[in-house]
Scaffold this active site. Structure first.
Site, mmCIF file in Angstrom:
data_model
loop_
_atom_site.group_PDB
_atom_site.id
_atom_site.type_symbol
_atom_site.label_atom_id
_atom_site.label_comp_id
_atom_site.label_asym_id
_atom_site.label_seq_id
_atom_site.Cartn_x
_atom_site.Cartn_y
_atom_site.Cartn_z
ATOM 1 N N GLU A 160 0.827 -1.213 0.000
ATOM 2 C CA GLU A 160 0.000 0.000 0.000
ATOM 3 C C GLU A 160 0.857 1.257 0.000
ATOM 4 O OE1 GLU A 160 -2.954 -1.676 3.390
ATOM 5 O OE2 GLU A 160 -2.747 0.479 3.258
ATOM 6 N N CYS A 219 5.097 -7.045 8.269
ATOM 7 C CA CYS A 219 6.001 -6.500 9.285
ATOM 8 C C CYS A 219 6.097 -7.515 10.421
ATOM 9 C CB CYS A 219 5.424 -5.185 9.820
ATOM 10 S SG CYS A 219 6.458 -4.376 11.060
#
Ligand code: SAH
Length: 346
Positions: A93, A113
């Site tokens: 994104e 992440c």
């Protein structure tokens, strides 16, 4: 064998690369300009290169060019959220925001992440892989092409922990701020970290003029550990030493990000402690009303509480702003759009 990622090379490396395969030096300058100024989407767009050379390039090199998978435009403020596809079918994104002082792009630095912050949607599925310098650059290049407008500010605040992808981030900044490329001023680049102490110190030693933003979110180790697992590894005193070192080496004012979570870190005492930390340093506090994600039960502090928190800081002479909630109507929080996309395909 994996092809070499030609868009991640700086001009010196590109020149070495091309002269090694028997090309003239000026070809490197031409190509660099196509990639990083004209923002070409493929070798075929590089029309002043001989056709045979372009064919050779296609055989030998990887040309990073993201695909557009989804675009959402906020009807409130025109903010655009992009979902871009990578060559291995992963998606990332990026967000485009218009401010009075220019256009700002927020990019992702990793696919997923592994930092595990409790309120963040980007980390719910863990880390898939690091992004290459060219994949970070191309988020900005493609947005520039799509909007037809120059990007003046870049914030590395999307999905991922930039300090967990350190070498690629450094290369990305070098290319982004190169006078032969887009030439974005280092001062207009912000890198946000959850606080990986050794990497903050290493970044400081590079003496770049970029802004370091630290995701602080709490003022005691105990509270911080509840919100951010990284706080178990690095304690606040060593973290504050590291950001002070960053200031010492670069002279750049620090930014502390503080996401206000209702009933967790928004009390009068929290404000007082934050003032204690902030008064000692040259810094700016960025208050972010937490963006609730459905997987967690954190809630936003109410409006009055946010205003009172800010007013307390200001009264004590601490510089603070409440981040405008751009694009609230378009899956605003970090990682929400990507998550929606990957889980809709299951
Ligand atoms: N990994 C980096 C950068 C990515 S997140 C970092 O931790 O700084 C960018 C900022 O948004 C960080 O301050 C992060 O803590 C914050 N953030 C993430 N999810 C959020 C949410 N749901 N609401 C408010 N802030 C959030």
């Amino acid at each position: 064998m994996e092809k070499k990622d030609i868009k991640s090379l700086d001009l010196r490396e590109l020149t070495e690369e091309l002269t090694a395969i028997g090309e003239k030096r000026f070809r490197a300058t031409q190509m660099y300009d196509w990639m990083h100024v004209k923002l070409a989407r493929s070798f075929d767009e590089m029309t002043n290169l001989p056709a045979a050379f372009r064919e050779k390039l296609k055989e030998e090199y990887e040309y990073t060019s993201l695909s557009v998978e989804d675009v959402q435009t906020s009807s409130i403020d025109g903010t655009k959220k992009f979902l871009f596809g990578l060559k291995d079918k992963n998606v990332v994104e990026s967000v485009w925001m218009q401010y009075k002082h220019g256009n700002s792009v927020c990019i992702s630095s990793q696919v997923g992440c592994r930092m595990g912050c409790r309120f963040c949607a980007s980390t719910l599925d863990g880390l898939e892989r690091n992004l290459t310098p060219s994949e970070m650059l191309d988020q900005i290049y493609l947005i520039t092409r799509l909007t037809g407008e120059r990007v003046s500010n870049v914030v590395v605040m999307g999905t991922g922990e930039p300090m967990d992808n350190f070498d690629n981030i450094l290369k990305f900044i070098e290319l982004l701020t190169d006078e032969n490329g887009l030439n974005i001023s280092q001062r207009n680049v912000t890198v946000s970290t959850c606080g990986i102490v050794p990497r903050i110190r290493e970044l400081a030693d590079h003496r770049l003029q970029i802004t370091l933003a630290l995701s602080l979110h709490a003022t005691t180790d105990e509270k911080r550990q509840k919100l951010m697992p990284i706080a178990n590894k690095y304690h606040l005193d060593e973290l504050m030493d590291a950001v002070d070192y960053y200031f010492e080496k670069t002279g750049r004012r620090l930014t502390f990000e503080y996401s206000l979570v209702g009933g967790v870190n928004d009390t009068e005492e929290d404000a007082r402690e934050l003032i204690g930390l902030a008064k000692k340093r040259n810094c700016h506090i960025n208050l972010i009303p937490v963006n609730p994600i459905k997987e967690r039960d954190y809630v936003q502090s109410d409006k009055e509480r946010i205003e009172a928190f800010k007013a307390r800081l200001e009264k004590a002479g601490v510089n603070a702003t409440v981040r405008r909630e751009m694009g609230r109507d378009i899956d605003g929080a970090c990682g929400q759009l990507r998550r929606k996309h990957i889980h809709s395909e299951e």
